[in-house]
Design a protein around this motif. Sequence first.
Motif, PDB file in Angstrom:
ATOM      1  N   SER A  90      -3.348  -7.670  -2.000  1.00  0.00           N
ATOM      2  CA  SER A  90      -4.639  -6.949  -1.907  1.00  0.00           C
ATOM      3  C   SER A  90      -5.934  -7.337  -2.262  1.00  0.00           C
ATOM      4  CB  SER A  90      -4.463  -5.524  -2.689  1.00  0.00           C
ATOM      5  OG  SER A  90      -3.194  -4.738  -2.046  1.00  0.00           O
ATOM      6  N   LYS A  93      -8.676  -7.174   0.012  1.00  0.00           N
ATOM      7  CA  LYS A  93      -9.577  -6.126   0.219  1.00  0.00           C
ATOM      8  C   LYS A  93     -10.941  -6.792   0.017  1.00  0.00           C
ATOM      9  CE  LYS A  93      -6.090  -2.439  -0.323  1.00  0.00           C
ATOM     10  NZ  LYS A  93      -5.112  -3.145  -0.225  1.00  0.00           N
ATOM     11  N   THR A  96     -12.530  -7.807   2.988  1.00  0.00           N
ATOM     12  CA  THR A  96     -12.651  -6.660   3.736  1.00  0.00           C
ATOM     13  C   THR A  96     -13.983  -5.912   3.464  1.00  0.00           C
ATOM     14  OG1 THR A  96     -10.544  -6.392   4.421  1.00  0.00           O
ATOM     15  CG2 THR A  96     -12.097  -4.390   4.877  1.00  0.00           C
ATOM     16  N   SER A  97     -14.175  -5.300   2.445  1.00  0.00           N
ATOM     17  CA  SER A  97     -15.282  -4.908   1.714  1.00  0.00           C
ATOM     18  C   SER A  97     -16.477  -5.580   1.662  1.00  0.00           C
ATOM     19  CB  SER A  97     -14.806  -4.176   0.186  1.00  0.00           C
ATOM     20  OG  SER A  97     -14.590  -5.255  -0.619  1.00  0.00           O
ATOM     21  N   MET A 244     -10.414   2.810  -1.843  1.00  0.00           N
ATOM     22  CA  MET A 244      -9.909   1.515  -1.331  1.00  0.00           C
ATOM     23  C   MET A 244      -9.629   0.505  -2.559  1.00  0.00           C
ATOM     24  SD  MET A 244     -11.873  -0.848   1.412  1.00  0.00           S
ATOM     25  CE  MET A 244     -11.490  -2.611   1.459  1.00  0.00           C
ATOM     26  N   SER A 248      -6.337   0.781  -4.499  1.00  0.00           N
ATOM     27  CA  SER A 248      -5.736  -0.406  -3.602  1.00  0.00           C
ATOM     28  C   SER A 248      -5.304   0.359  -2.437  1.00  0.00           C
ATOM     29  CB  SER A 248      -4.728  -1.063  -4.543  1.00  0.00           C
ATOM     30  OG  SER A 248      -4.682  -2.227  -3.599  1.00  0.00           O
ATOM     31  N   ASN A 250      -4.253   1.188   1.112  1.00  0.00           N
ATOM     32  CA  ASN A 250      -4.096   0.108   2.153  1.00  0.00           C
ATOM     33  C   ASN A 250      -4.691   0.929   3.682  1.00  0.00           C
ATOM     34  OD1 ASN A 250      -2.747  -2.034   0.924  1.00  0.00           O
ATOM     35  ND2 ASN A 250      -0.877  -0.794   1.069  1.00  0.00           N
ATOM     36  N   ALA A 253      -8.462   0.582   3.656  1.00  0.00           N
ATOM     37  CA  ALA A 253      -8.811  -0.822   3.834  1.00  0.00           C
ATOM     38  C   ALA A 253      -8.805  -1.062   5.119  1.00  0.00           C
ATOM     39  CB  ALA A 253      -7.914  -1.642   2.967  1.00  0.00           C
ATOM     40  N   SER A 298      -5.833  -5.088   4.552  1.00  0.00           N
ATOM     41  CA  SER A 298      -5.340  -4.785   3.361  1.00  0.00           C
ATOM     42  C   SER A 298      -4.792  -5.880   2.753  1.00  0.00           C
ATOM     43  CB  SER A 298      -4.504  -3.598   3.617  1.00  0.00           C
ATOM     44  OG  SER A 298      -3.524  -3.936   4.358  1.00  0.00           O
ATOM     45  N   LYS A 357     -10.270  -6.878  -8.544  1.00  0.00           N
ATOM     46  CA  LYS A 357      -9.187  -6.487  -7.516  1.00  0.00           C
ATOM     47  C   LYS A 357      -7.870  -6.914  -7.743  1.00  0.00           C
ATOM     48  CE  LYS A 357      -7.770  -3.755  -4.491  1.00  0.00           C
ATOM     49  NZ  LYS A 357      -6.579  -3.888  -5.290  1.00  0.00           N
TER      50      LYS A 357
END
Length: 407
Positions: A90, A93, A96-97, A244, A248, A250, A253, A298, A357
């Motif tokens: 994870s 993420k 992704t973010s 998200m 966490s 998914n 995400a 995710s 994270k």
Amino acid sequence: MKHILLIWLTWLAAMPLLAQTDYRNEFSVADTVFAQDVSTNSDNWLRQRLDRVTDDPLLQTVQLGMMVYDLTDQRPLYRWNERYRMRPASVEKVITSVTALDMLGTDFKYHTYLRYTGTLQGDTLRGDLYCIGGFDPTVTRSTLVALADSLRSAGIGRIEGRILADKSMKDTLMLGSGWCWDDPNPTLSPLLVDKKDRFVQEFRSVLASRGFTLDVSVGQARCPQGAVEVADMATPILLVLDRMMKESDNLYAESMFYQVAAGMHSMPVKAADGERAVKNLIHRMGYNAAPYSIADGSGLSPYDFLTPEIVVAFLRYAYDHPSFFPYFYQALPIAGCDGTLQNRMKKGREHGNVHAKTGTVTGVSTLAGYCRASNGHELCFAIFCQGAQRASDARAFQDKVCAALCR
């Protein structure tokens, strides 16, 4: 004299390039070493503490990849297999973010629309009502009540025709690449309610409960051009970001990953469009993006491969962008306080200090984020543990690293 002037002018022309931040590792050696640049006594003491932590029997059977970077001094402090390609779980993420906040901005909103075709005679709609999904993961039955009230406000009390789901935002795949079909995975539909792919069925039920007269069937179709809009439910990206990262989640995400993908391609988008957006940012940071694999948003996919070095580069990039860094930083779980770190590092200087994270899938445990060292310097770090038989052992090791960084 002309030669001196030419050299001086060349140096001046190069100054803007020299001033740019280069997120690549300042060292070319990829072996397991710690940074041997100009250092202070506190740096040396920190490295000695980390050396003691990494002298752990766990690492006889567990593969470790780790990097620590001093954001205050802008230099790496500690490296251990930082260029090994490993599963991020994870911690994906983070990638992704940061990509989404950089690409879409903090004011971005998810949208779910209601539009209709046909005619409106009195309070009767004779035609088709389209529910158009924008992959908003926050939609619940209460959202459907609000949409029904919007229809009522538009003067509609009876519908004769069809209620149709428009899921054309993305491809038809409901699982991510490499996801196991029998795992409790999120459903990757752009039109969900309470995380289930039953939007139009539930909406019909809500309309009936709110007193609408219905002579309708339900189905799926793409909304045509020229349809009349009667409702737009918008959700801020920062609301999605918080759950998200803290919990966490998914689905949240993946929804953000597909928003990024939509910024790269016309509908329908696919996961490869999201990967292309992430790799564009990796390239902009000065790295070769080819070694990295971003199969989903995710970290569930076994095809995700990152390195501690590239995760640290994303953390550095976020730190250097005040337009979104405060939101990203606050969304990270806080040690001993909230989210997936609520029950970890509840004592010592790391408590409330580490914002990071977490990541856990079978055999993989990861942690990446920020903390403040005892000398007041801001640090960022990424710790990948792969092959741990018990995730609790890997988490305990990560907590020891954080304690060494903070004390």
